[in-house]
Design a protein around this motif. Structure first.
Motif, PDB file in Angstrom:
ATOM      1  N   ARG A 105      -0.620  41.615 -12.904  1.00 31.76           N
ATOM      2  CA  ARG A 105      -0.982  40.211 -13.148  1.00 31.76           C
ATOM      3  C   ARG A 105      -1.594  39.579 -11.895  1.00 31.76           C
ATOM      4  O   ARG A 105      -2.478  38.738 -11.987  1.00 31.76           O
ATOM      5  CB  ARG A 105       0.256  39.414 -13.577  1.00 31.76           C
ATOM      6  CG  ARG A 105       0.859  39.863 -14.895  1.00 31.76           C
ATOM      7  CD  ARG A 105       0.217  39.249 -16.091  1.00 31.76           C
ATOM      8  NE  ARG A 105       0.374  37.795 -16.127  1.00 31.76           N
ATOM      9  CZ  ARG A 105      -0.037  37.043 -17.147  1.00 31.76           C
ATOM     10  NH1 ARG A 105      -0.625  37.596 -18.204  1.00 31.76           N
ATOM     11  NH2 ARG A 105       0.120  35.731 -17.123  1.00 31.76           N
ATOM     12  N   THR A 111      -4.838  32.718 -15.466  1.00 23.27           N
ATOM     13  CA  THR A 111      -5.468  32.707 -16.791  1.00 23.27           C
ATOM     14  C   THR A 111      -6.851  32.044 -16.751  1.00 23.27           C
ATOM     15  O   THR A 111      -7.815  32.561 -17.311  1.00 23.27           O
ATOM     16  CB  THR A 111      -4.563  31.953 -17.784  1.00 23.27           C
ATOM     17  OG1 THR A 111      -3.287  32.601 -17.803  1.00 23.27           O
ATOM     18  CG2 THR A 111      -5.150  31.947 -19.182  1.00 23.27           C
ATOM     19  N   ASN A 132     -12.317  35.383 -20.076  1.00 21.11           N
ATOM     20  CA  ASN A 132     -11.700  35.783 -18.794  1.00 21.11           C
ATOM     21  C   ASN A 132     -11.507  37.302 -18.670  1.00 21.11           C
ATOM     22  O   ASN A 132     -10.726  37.773 -17.855  1.00 21.11           O
ATOM     23  CB  ASN A 132     -10.407  34.996 -18.538  1.00 21.11           C
ATOM     24  CG  ASN A 132      -9.345  35.253 -19.585  1.00 21.11           C
ATOM     25  OD1 ASN A 132      -9.528  36.080 -20.486  1.00 21.11           O
ATOM     26  ND2 ASN A 132      -8.231  34.567 -19.476  1.00 21.11           N
TER      27      ASN A 132
END
Ligand code: ADP
Length: 169
Positions: A105, A111, A132
């Motif tokens: 992540r 995000t 994205n």
């Protein structure tokens, strides 16, 4: 029997680092595939020292995308997101290694690419939240569920990688 491994390979597999136990689901979304970013993205996970244990190119159905994003079904962008995810090929992968869920992540970034740090995949390669380019599981439970949704157990390949002794010491 055709798939039986020689004894030496089993011995190597027994020596595989305990990091094998942590796996995460990573997907390059249709925009990342269309923009020719597959190699760039894989390269970042590979160079870090994580191990690719499953990979396939798939065009998910809308229903499948809805299942994948079921947690977001109340959000206003849900139907657009599922239409987008099912609009073309997605590169589905499972990556393995110590801390790969959380650190994956970090490699991906926030995000919203406007908030992703430079140096992250979204920070370097994407501009808006609706495009994205990459997905990564957000925790151990999600990782387990997403791997099971996208891959059958036989598609997950456990193997010894001789670089591991240099990556983990
Ligand atoms: P992440 O992918 O970083 O885990 P979320 O689970 O919150 O983020 O959202 C899933 C995906 O939904 C995002 O990657 C993005 O493609 C899309 N999304 C999230 N927020 C928005 C938004 N405000 N508008 C459009 N799409 C969004």
């Amino acid at each position: 029997a055709a798939l039986a491994l020689p004894a030496a390979v089993y011995m190597l597999q027994e020596e595989v680092h305990a990091a094998e136990l942590e796996r995460t689901f990573i997907a390059i979304k249709p925009d990342g595939v269309q923009r020719g970013l597959i190699a760039e993205i894989i390269s970042r996970f590979e160079r870090k020292g994580y191990k690719l244990v499953a990979i396939k190119l798939v065009v998910p159905s809308n229903e499948f995308a809805q299942q994948h994003y079921h947690d977001l079904k109340e959000r206003p962008f849900f139907s657009g997101l599922c239409d987008f995810m099912s609009s073309g090929p997605v590169l589905a992968m499972v990556w393995e290694g110590e801390g790969v869920i959380k650190y994956g992540r970090k490699l991906i970034g926030a995000t919203d690419p406007q908030k992703s740090e430079p140096g992250t995949i979204r920070g370097d390669l994407a501009v808006v939240v609706g495009r994205n380019i990459i997905h990564g599981s957000d925790g151990p439970e999600t990782a387990k569920d997403e791997i099971a949704l996208w891959f059958s157990p036989t598609e997950l390949i456990s193997y010894a990688n001789n670089a591991e002794k240099w990556i983990y010491g």
